[in-house]
Design an enzyme around this catalytic site. Structure first.
Site, PDB file in Angstrom:
ATOM      1  N   HIS A 380      38.252  48.805  64.555  1.00  0.00           N
ATOM      2  CA  HIS A 380      37.600  48.029  64.096  1.00  0.00           C
ATOM      3  C   HIS A 380      38.658  46.334  63.160  1.00  0.00           C
ATOM      4  O   HIS A 380      38.080  46.078  62.698  1.00  0.00           O
ATOM      5  CB  HIS A 380      36.490  48.273  62.590  1.00  0.00           C
ATOM      6  CG  HIS A 380      35.282  49.057  62.964  1.00  0.00           C
ATOM      7  ND1 HIS A 380      34.795  48.989  63.756  1.00  0.00           N
ATOM      8  CD2 HIS A 380      35.766  50.562  63.889  1.00  0.00           C
ATOM      9  CE1 HIS A 380      33.085  49.859  64.419  1.00  0.00           C
ATOM     10  NE2 HIS A 380      34.808  50.536  64.207  1.00  0.00           N
ATOM     11  N   LYS A 571      28.664  37.450  54.847  1.00  0.00           N
ATOM     12  CA  LYS A 571      29.880  38.122  55.355  1.00  0.00           C
ATOM     13  C   LYS A 571      30.543  38.399  54.253  1.00  0.00           C
ATOM     14  O   LYS A 571      30.697  37.594  52.876  1.00  0.00           O
ATOM     15  CB  LYS A 571      30.565  37.884  56.510  1.00  0.00           C
ATOM     16  CG  LYS A 571      31.903  36.655  56.387  1.00  0.00           C
ATOM     17  CD  LYS A 571      32.380  35.641  57.308  1.00  0.00           C
ATOM     18  CE  LYS A 571      30.933  35.239  59.055  1.00  0.00           C
ATOM     19  NZ  LYS A 571      30.992  36.005  59.816  1.00  0.00           N
ATOM     20  N   ARG A 572      31.354  39.845  54.095  1.00  0.00           N
ATOM     21  CA  ARG A 572      31.876  40.065  53.237  1.00  0.00           C
ATOM     22  C   ARG A 572      33.281  38.270  52.624  1.00  0.00           C
ATOM     23  O   ARG A 572      34.012  37.429  53.457  1.00  0.00           O
ATOM     24  CB  ARG A 572      32.850  41.605  53.266  1.00  0.00           C
ATOM     25  CG  ARG A 572      31.538  42.701  53.536  1.00  0.00           C
ATOM     26  CD  ARG A 572      31.571  42.353  51.781  1.00  0.00           C
ATOM     27  NE  ARG A 572      32.941  43.496  50.905  1.00  0.00           N
ATOM     28  CZ  ARG A 572      33.280  44.229  50.285  1.00  0.00           C
ATOM     29  NH1 ARG A 572      32.276  45.226  51.118  1.00  0.00           N
ATOM     30  NH2 ARG A 572      34.192  44.268  50.055  1.00  0.00           N
ATOM     31  N   LYS A 577      38.077  35.364  56.778  1.00  0.00           N
ATOM     32  CA  LYS A 577      36.777  34.587  57.027  1.00  0.00           C
ATOM     33  C   LYS A 577      36.763  33.420  57.054  1.00  0.00           C
ATOM     34  O   LYS A 577      35.575  32.323  57.309  1.00  0.00           O
ATOM     35  CB  LYS A 577      36.011  35.150  57.179  1.00  0.00           C
ATOM     36  CG  LYS A 577      35.440  36.911  57.465  1.00  0.00           C
ATOM     37  CD  LYS A 577      34.723  38.425  56.733  1.00  0.00           C
ATOM     38  CE  LYS A 577      35.200  39.141  57.000  1.00  0.00           C
ATOM     39  NZ  LYS A 577      34.356  40.025  57.918  1.00  0.00           N
ATOM     40  N   THR A 679      29.202  40.845  63.494  1.00  0.00           N
ATOM     41  CA  THR A 679      27.881  41.555  64.329  1.00  0.00           C
ATOM     42  C   THR A 679      26.641  40.824  62.811  1.00  0.00           C
ATOM     43  O   THR A 679      25.712  40.123  64.130  1.00  0.00           O
ATOM     44  CB  THR A 679      27.754  42.999  63.495  1.00  0.00           C
ATOM     45  OG1 THR A 679      28.330  42.700  62.465  1.00  0.00           O
ATOM     46  CG2 THR A 679      28.588  43.761  65.242  1.00  0.00           C
ATOM     47  N   LYS A 683      23.881  38.553  65.143  1.00  0.00           N
ATOM     48  CA  LYS A 683      22.074  38.028  64.197  1.00  0.00           C
ATOM     49  C   LYS A 683      21.228  36.894  64.542  1.00  0.00           C
ATOM     50  O   LYS A 683      20.048  36.997  65.027  1.00  0.00           O
ATOM     51  CB  LYS A 683      22.174  38.980  63.175  1.00  0.00           C
ATOM     52  CG  LYS A 683      22.232  40.832  63.450  1.00  0.00           C
ATOM     53  CD  LYS A 683      22.968  41.379  61.809  1.00  0.00           C
ATOM     54  CE  LYS A 683      23.423  42.068  61.796  1.00  0.00           C
ATOM     55  NZ  LYS A 683      24.253  43.225  60.015  1.00  0.00           N
TER      56      LYS A 683
HETATM   57  C1  26Q Z   1      39.809  52.273  54.282  1.00  0.00           C
HETATM   58  C2  26Q Z   1      40.625  53.061  53.465  1.00  0.00           C
HETATM   59  C3  26Q Z   1      40.151  52.926  52.051  1.00  0.00           C
HETATM   60  C4  26Q Z   1      39.447  52.403  51.411  1.00  0.00           C
HETATM   61  C5  26Q Z   1      38.723  51.549  52.316  1.00  0.00           C
HETATM   62  C6  26Q Z   1      38.789  51.866  53.911  1.00  0.00           C
HETATM   63  C7  26Q Z   1      38.205  50.521  54.600  1.00  0.00           C
HETATM   64  C8  26Q Z   1      36.200  50.795  54.627  1.00  0.00           C
HETATM   65  C9  26Q Z   1      35.845  50.165  54.948  1.00  0.00           C
HETATM   66  C10 26Q Z   1      38.452  49.404  55.724  1.00  0.00           C
HETATM   67  C11 26Q Z   1      37.819  48.431  56.273  1.00  0.00           C
HETATM   68  C12 26Q Z   1      36.355  49.409  56.442  1.00  0.00           C
HETATM   69  C13 26Q Z   1      35.159  48.536  56.927  1.00  0.00           C
HETATM   70  C14 26Q Z   1      35.569  47.453  58.280  1.00  0.00           C
HETATM   71  C15 26Q Z   1      34.960  46.559  58.457  1.00  0.00           C
HETATM   72  O1  26Q Z   1      33.536  46.743  58.523  1.00  0.00           O
HETATM   73  N1  26Q Z   1      35.871  45.958  59.766  1.00  0.00           N
HETATM   74  C16 26Q Z   1      34.368  45.023  60.658  1.00  0.00           C
HETATM   75  O2  26Q Z   1      33.789  45.845  61.947  1.00  0.00           O
HETATM   76  C17 26Q Z   1      32.593  44.990  63.005  1.00  0.00           C
HETATM   77  C18 26Q Z   1      31.979  46.381  63.115  1.00  0.00           C
HETATM   78  O3  26Q Z   1      33.367  46.059  64.455  1.00  0.00           O
HETATM   79  C19 26Q Z   1      33.505  43.944  63.314  1.00  0.00           C
HETATM   80  O4  26Q Z   1      32.511  43.323  63.554  1.00  0.00           O
HETATM   81  C20 26Q Z   1      34.173  43.033  62.291  1.00  0.00           C
HETATM   82  O5  26Q Z   1      35.130  42.176  63.287  1.00  0.00           O
HETATM   83  C21 26Q Z   1      35.141  44.339  61.137  1.00  0.00           C
HETATM   84  O6  26Q Z   1      35.699  43.440  59.713  1.00  0.00           O
END
Ligand code: 26Q
Length: 836
Positions: A380, A571-572, A577, A679, A683
């Site tokens: 991702h 979004k975050r 972004k 995503t 929406k």
């Molecule tokens: C990993 C290790 C330790 C702590 C946290 C994490 C961690 C947690 C969540 C790393 C990444 C995430 C989330 C990533 C994320 O939401 N990515 C998004 O995924 C979406 C679904 O595929 C995409 O549409 C977005 O582009 C992407 O940023």
């Protein structure tokens, strides 16, 4: 689990039609629903009529709805077992489910009957809905994607189960005080969670720590024991996932970490009873809280514990269930698939090897074949800094046996690489699962690729960039593993449920089939030409803007004029972004107003929302900037209704359900090549917003589907961003651009931070930095041009509304129903045996 327990379970499973488990279908008419509701309120919850706690009405209603799910769930699970179906297990550290009530009622088709039933008690469904807290067990896109996937799998009748963690505290609640983000814990389980079912009978034991002992078994083979471990129990809680009006109900199983009943005997014998009991806390802490970072934070032991708890408990659960119905592992890989949601559950590769070899006595090669035929990995992110790595040292301490297995996997893998490319030592060290140099690290993405038969990205561009960039070496070795699965969203929640006005209009125009076949929306396209239809479309949007304006007024204290264009970025908060680019544009509009350059002005209400990771200082600063700019603009009498800006606090799933139907313009402005898919963009499109965006992630496919004329494109593409790195001179760009110079001057003058000089220096410097990876200055002028184009289109409401209709009409591709069909056809290949 003990042997005896397993066999007693088997008896239960084998007698599914005993009198006790026989079910009479509950009816769904208002009379029965009202009677059930009353029963739960009075008898189960023990409340009385003059109790005004909405919470208890809500709970009684959930119980009433849940009963209807339960009977369908039992039948669905039985049919999967009877059909000996191949199953997919979706493993994810995050499931961002949001609220469940409206969704369950929609899928069961009981919303109107429930409404009637509640009216008999003088209760309004809308009020009860609002009593439900969001299940915020995720950060953002990746977690919400998992939730949409579950909805689509149930709707398609696919035997897919979600496996995750039951965090006691979900994503933090964001408060804004004096423009600053304040994090508050989200104790979402405090008032009970009536949707879940604890299933203590499926509890499993998970080991941590200890050491390994290598010895010869009775037949002379090498055997490894993992001893002196600290054990934790993983207790499953099931949440029911209904499909859309198809009687299918799937499962989301969430693990809770609990202490075993054993405790430190030495301590106990020394008389330190409280100390011995207190030590149990560690176990309970594992699933206490969700990590609120959406990029990897290296080295946090608790996070690795969470990952291993999920992986080990899930694999044990699946294997135990498998062995209840099958002899041995002969067909295991034909009937099971584990989809790894990013690298977070990737330790499952080593854990499946451990279970098969150490516990079930398989040989390495046999175990490896099973593992690499069942694991599939979804990536991702393209940001190299977000790739997960764990210190070998930490692994050895926490999971000594897993570490040995990873070393062995790596040795055998590197052997294969050196066979393919003899003498290419660079390549060996590039591809090694163990990163050397500084502190030795385990590269989780590489472990995932080596251990999986499928590796996919989440949008066409993203998958392409994975093959050409981040995973190039692996693509050269195993081109067949790589594929794309463009993300989607479920139209049940993200159109039918959250936008009843538009749902009704669409139903009246093309019927209801789109709710389970989104391509049907294409039938709306010809109606874009009809003035009468456009009028109704516009009225629906207007209604939704009123609803959103009310929410904004309540949460931000600012009144949005619903005639203005609603321009939204939620979004975050992340530099890539580029919320900052959005703010620069708002300041530019403000400058125009101050200069009196307002001929043919299009009034705008700009909304920005999202959470910053608590330790991400730059992101937090950007939130303050938004708030400070908003304070100036919203209180400047010169501006009036021409421009408004708000920062929407505590953005989450339930907020998006109000925000996306009321949005005119969707901001998707990431630096090209950085957003894997997005995503939210889907929406908004589905709800008839037009997009202003870069050629990034799924934006590219959105533009392809809707047509260039109905998408406001701007900015460098991914290739140009790459090429410009190195020779980038933002200061020259700023100097040569009057608009940008003026924006920067105003910012740099301290106009937005009179009481705190220098507050935004860091943010300003990042724009002027020749090494700015996000190239904000480079895209500014073209962004302003595209915004101007959007503003002009908005003034031609006929043209705007036609484009809006065509956006909804063109959104068919972005249903997770399509995404899940592709996962199934190209990765999982789920099938059931014909029933005898
Ligand atoms: C990993 C290790 C330790 C702590 C946290 C994490 C961690 C947690 C969540 C790393 C990444 C995430 C989330 C990533 C994320 O939401 N990515 C998004 O995924 C979406 C679904 O595929 C995409 O549409 C977005 O582009 C992407 O940023």
């Amino acid at each position: 689990m003990t042997r005896e327990y397993e066999s007693s379970l088997k008896v239960l499973v084998n007698r599914p039609n005993s009198e006790l488990s026989e079910l009479k279908k509950l009816t769904t008419d208002a009379d029965t629903l009202a009677a059930n509701f009353k029963h739960y309120f009075n008898h189960t919850l023990g409340r009385s009529g003059n109790c005004d706690k909405t919470h208890y009405y809500y709970s009684a209603l959930v119980m009433t709805v849940r009963d209807r799910l339960m009977e369908r769930w039992k039948e669905t699970q039985l049919s999967y077992d009877e059909g000996d179906c191949k199953r997919a297990h979706y493993m994810s550290l995050e499931f961002l489910m949001g609220r469940a009530l409206s969704n369950s009622m929609l899928n069961l088709d009981i919303t109107e009957e429930v409404r009637k039933a509640l009216h008999r008690f003088g209760l309004e469904l809308e009020e009860l809905r609002e009593a439900e807290p969001d299940a915020g067990l995720g950060n953002g896109g990746l977690g919400r994607l998992a939730a949409c996937f579950l909805d689509s799998c149930a709707t398609l009748g696919l035997p897919v189960r979600g496996y995750g963690l039951r965090y006691e505290y979900g994503m933090f609640r964001q408060k804004i005080e004096h423009g600053r983000q304040i994090e508050e814990p989200d104790h979402w389980l405090r008032d009970g969670h009536p949707w879940e079912m604890e299933r203590p009978e499926y509890t499993v034991r998970v080991h941590f720590g200890g050491r390994t002992v290598h010895r010869r078994g009775y037949d002379g083979s090498l055997v490894v024991d993992w001893v002196d471990t600290n054990d934790v129990l993983a207790v499953p809680y099931d949440i029911l996932i209904p499909g859309y009006r198809n009687n299918t109900v799937n499962t989301l199983r969430l693990w809770k970490g609990e202490a075993t009943d054993e405790f430190d005997l030495d301590e106990f014998n020394e008389g330190s009873y409280p100390e011995a009991v207190a030590a149990k806390n560690d176990a309970e802490h594992i699933t206490m809280v969700l990590y609120p970072n959406d990029k990897s934070e290296n080295g946090k032991e608790l996070r690795l514990r969470q990952q291993y708890l999920l992986a080990s408990a899930t694999l044990q659960d699946v294997i135990t269930h498998w062995l209840m119905n099958h002899n041995g592992f002969g067909q295991f890989a034909d009937k099971n698939c584990f989809q790894l949601n990013d690298t977070h559950p990737t330790i499952a590769v080593a854990e499946l090897m451990r279970l098969l070899i150490d516990i079930y006595g398989l040989e390495w090669n046999r175990a490896w074949e099973i593992t690499t035929r069942t694991m599939a990995y979804t990536n991702h992110t393209l940001l190299p800094e977000a790739l997960e790595k764990w210190p070998v040292r930490l692994f050895q301490k926490l999971l000594p046996r897993s570490m040995e297995i990873i070393f062995e996997i790596n040795a055998r893998f590197l052997e294969q690489v050196s066979h393919q490319w003899p003498g290419d030592n660079d390549r060996l060290s590039r591809m090694s699962i163990i990163e050397e140099g500084g502190e030795k690290m385990v590269r989780m993405a590489y472990l995932a690729i080596v251990g999986s038969y499928s590796v996919n990205g989440v949008a066409q561009l993203h998958s392409e960039l994975l093959r050409e960039g981040l995973f190039r070496d692996f693509y050269e070795l195993w081109p067949h593993k790589f594929n794309n699965k463009t993300n989607g969203v479920t139209q049940r929640r993200w159109l039918a449920m959250c936008n009843p006005e538009l749902r009704q209009l669409i139903n009246n125009t093309i019927g209801e089939d789109w709710i389970s076949d989104l391509d049907q929306l294409q039938k709306l396209a010809p109606h874009a030409k009809k003035a009468a239809f456009r009028k109704k479309w516009r009225a629906a949007k207007q209604h939704n803007k009123e609803r959103l304006a009310k929410l904004v007024e309540r949460k931000c204290g600012v009144r949005f004029n619903t005639e203005a264009m609603f321009d939204v970025q939620v979004k975050r908060i992340h530099e890539y972004k580029r919320q900052l680019l959005n703010v620069l544009h708002v300041i530019h509009l403000y400058n125009r107003i101050r200069k009196g350059d307002t001929e043919n002005w299009t009034p705008r209400c700009v909304l920005i929302g999202g959470k910053a990771a608590p330790g991400y200082m730059r992101a937090k600063r950007i939130i303050r900037l938004v708030n400070n700019v908003a304070a100036k603009i919203n209180n400047d009498p010169l501006v009036g209704d021409k421009l408004k800006l708000v920062f929407f606090p505590n953005y989450r799933v339930s907020a998006m359900e109000v925000i996306c139907p009321g949005t005119d313009l969707s901001e998707q402005v990431s630096t090209a090549g950085k957003e894997a898919s997005g995503t939210g963009n889907m929406k908004f499109m589905m709800n008839g917003a037009l997009t202003i965006g870069t050629l990034d992630g799924a934006n590219i496919e959105i533009r392809e589907e809707v047509g260039d004329d109905h998408f406001f494109l701007f900015g460098l593409n991914a290739e140009e961003v790459q090429q410009r790195q190195g020779g980038y001179d933002p200061n020259a760009i700023i100097a040569a651009d009057n608009d940008l110079s003026q924006v920067m001057s105003l910012l740099e003058s301290g106009y937005f931070n009179p009481l705190e000089p220098g507050l935004f220096n860091d943010v300003i410097d990042s724009i002027r930095d020749p090494n700015d990876p996000w190239m904000t200055a480079a895209d500014f002028a073209d962004y302003v041009r595209a915004q101007q184009q959007a503003a002009e289109r908005y003034r031609d409401q006929d043209a705007w509304v036609a484009s809006s209709i065509l956006n909804t009409a063109g959104s068919g591709k972005f249903s997770t129903d399509r995404t899940m069909r592709q996962y199934n056809e190209e990765i999982w290949k789920l099938h059931c045996e014909k029933k005898k």
